[in-house]
Enzyme design. Structure first.
Site, PDB file in Angstrom:
ATOM      1  N   LYS A  53      23.131   1.569  25.342  1.00  0.00           N
ATOM      2  CA  LYS A  53      23.651   1.426  23.970  1.00  0.00           C
ATOM      3  C   LYS A  53      25.163   1.630  23.951  1.00  0.00           C
ATOM      4  O   LYS A  53      25.892   0.928  23.261  1.00  0.00           O
ATOM      5  CB  LYS A  53      22.928   2.424  23.044  1.00  0.00           C
ATOM      6  N   GLN A  97      18.086   9.618  19.660  1.00  0.00           N
ATOM      7  CA  GLN A  97      17.196   9.021  20.661  1.00  0.00           C
ATOM      8  C   GLN A  97      15.859   9.764  20.678  1.00  0.00           C
ATOM      9  O   GLN A  97      15.820  10.990  20.736  1.00  0.00           O
ATOM     10  CB  GLN A  97      17.871   9.065  22.049  1.00  0.00           C
ATOM     11  N   ASP A 120      18.501   2.715  12.966  1.00  0.00           N
ATOM     12  CA  ASP A 120      17.191   2.527  13.602  1.00  0.00           C
ATOM     13  C   ASP A 120      16.149   2.053  12.588  1.00  0.00           C
ATOM     14  O   ASP A 120      15.067   1.593  12.978  1.00  0.00           O
ATOM     15  CB  ASP A 120      16.698   3.870  14.166  1.00  0.00           C
TER      16      ASP A 120
HETATM   17  N1  GUN Z   1      13.000   5.588  21.755  1.00  0.00           N
HETATM   18  C1  GUN Z   1      12.368   4.449  22.138  1.00  0.00           C
HETATM   19  N2  GUN Z   1      12.774   3.401  21.379  1.00  0.00           N
HETATM   20  C2  GUN Z   1      13.678   3.895  20.496  1.00  0.00           C
HETATM   21  C3  GUN Z   1      14.459   3.299  19.469  1.00  0.00           C
HETATM   22  O1  GUN Z   1      14.392   2.106  19.171  1.00  0.00           O
HETATM   23  N3  GUN Z   1      15.293   4.150  18.800  1.00  0.00           N
HETATM   24  C4  GUN Z   1      15.370   5.483  19.091  1.00  0.00           C
HETATM   25  N4  GUN Z   1      16.199   6.216  18.360  1.00  0.00           N
HETATM   26  N5  GUN Z   1      14.651   6.057  20.036  1.00  0.00           N
HETATM   27  C5  GUN Z   1      13.825   5.272  20.747  1.00  0.00           C
END
Ligand code: GUN
Length: 290
Positions: A53, A97, A120
């Site tokens: 990211k 995350q 998200d």
């Molecule tokens: N963990 C697995 N996929 C995601 C996601 O799309 N966003 C976040 N914040 N954590 C994750």
């Protein structure tokens, strides 16, 4: 004939280019899009995703701030940080995350994020807007899957989509997205999960089969209707012949002999998730300045 590949890496690169152009326009208006990422603990998979990211942010011109907290951080420490970021007008998107350590209540954390910075799309307010068909931040993986289908010229209207896996991150929002009354959705969706009896009876009905259950090679060739489109959301780390490798939720080598189109792992849904996050951050920054 073997299925043709849906190249998520390529589609994602094009989307990142579009986002980079949006970011340039925002910068000309004096807005520098900024994403704050919070990582708790040292889970190796989470570290990899956060690094991806950050790299994508740099590539499209989005400023990225990382907060790395110890795995035993108190829930209040995490909510205090989120509240500070909520109040910081220079931060447009906040991402925590997942998964979080078990002593932290995930719902409390997601709910602490300002819905306007919830890139998200996990906040109950935004999840509700998605269900209702209102404009919102669409969760990045479901958004990536739908864009991948759309940009590959695959029709969803009137098609039977079967999703395996009912997570809040993928299965549930993807169901809500694909049943929308829009040209890019209009599908009939069946959502299967670990307690579904006779999953194969359902998957065999799928025009588009989406695997998001988190079990390596769960979808085997006998579960797939000949000519179906197969989208693999899974990223499982397994040890094989003494090596750690990444495999999806689909038995790729066998299923590709039956399907018409298939996504690889890696290089399928993964890069799309990151590209859609970039799009959501650009959207949040744009909304903050309008
Ligand atoms: N963990 C697995 N996929 C995601 C996601 O799309 N966003 C976040 N914040 N954590 C994750």
């Amino acid at each position: 004939m073997a299925a043709s590949l849906i190249d998520g890496k390529l589609i994602a690169a094009r989307i990142r280019e579009e986002v980079a152009a949006q970011v340039s326009v925002l910068k000309q208006k004096g807005v520098r899009p900024c994403l704050a990422v919070i990582l708790v603990g040292d889970d190796p998979a989470s570290r990899t995703y956060v690094a991806a990211k950050r790299k994508a942010s740099q590539e499209v011109g989005i400023r990225s701030i990382q907060h790395h907290l110890a795995k035993d951080v108190a829930e209040s420490g995490l909510t205090e940080l989120i509240e500070r970021l909520n109040c910081d007008s220079g931060v447009h998107g906040i991402l925590v995350q997942l998964p979080l350590p078990s002593h932290v209540n995930e719902y409390n954390i997601i709910s602490a994020i300002s819905p306007q910075k919830d890139v998200d799309g996990f906040h109950p307010y935004n999840a509700g807007r998605l269900i209702t068909g209102l404009d919102t931040f669409i969760p990045c993986t479901p958004f990536g899957v739908s864009q991948m289908i759309l940009k590959s010229g695959i029709e969803t209207s009137g098609k039977h989509v079967v999703i395996v896996g009912r997570s809040n991150i993928v299965g549930k929002p993807l169901t809500n997205l694909l049943v929308q009354k829009t040209d890019t959705a209009n599908a009939t969706v069946t959502l299967c999960h670990s307690r579904t009896s006779n999953i194969k009876a359902h998957t065999l009905q799928a025009d588009i089969l989406i695997a998001a259950i988190g079990r390596s090679r769960f979808i085997t060739a006998d579960m797939v209707k000949p000519g179906a489109v197969v989208i693999d959301v899974g990223i499982n780390r397994i040890e094989e012949q003494g090596k750690v490798c990444l495999v999806g939720d689909v038995d790729f080598e066998e299923v590709r002999k039956v399907a018409s189109r298939i996504t690889p792992v890696p290089g399928g849904v993964g890069p799309m998730t990151v590209a859609m996050l970039m799009q959501n951050v650009a959207k949040a920054a744009g909304l903050s300045s309008s």
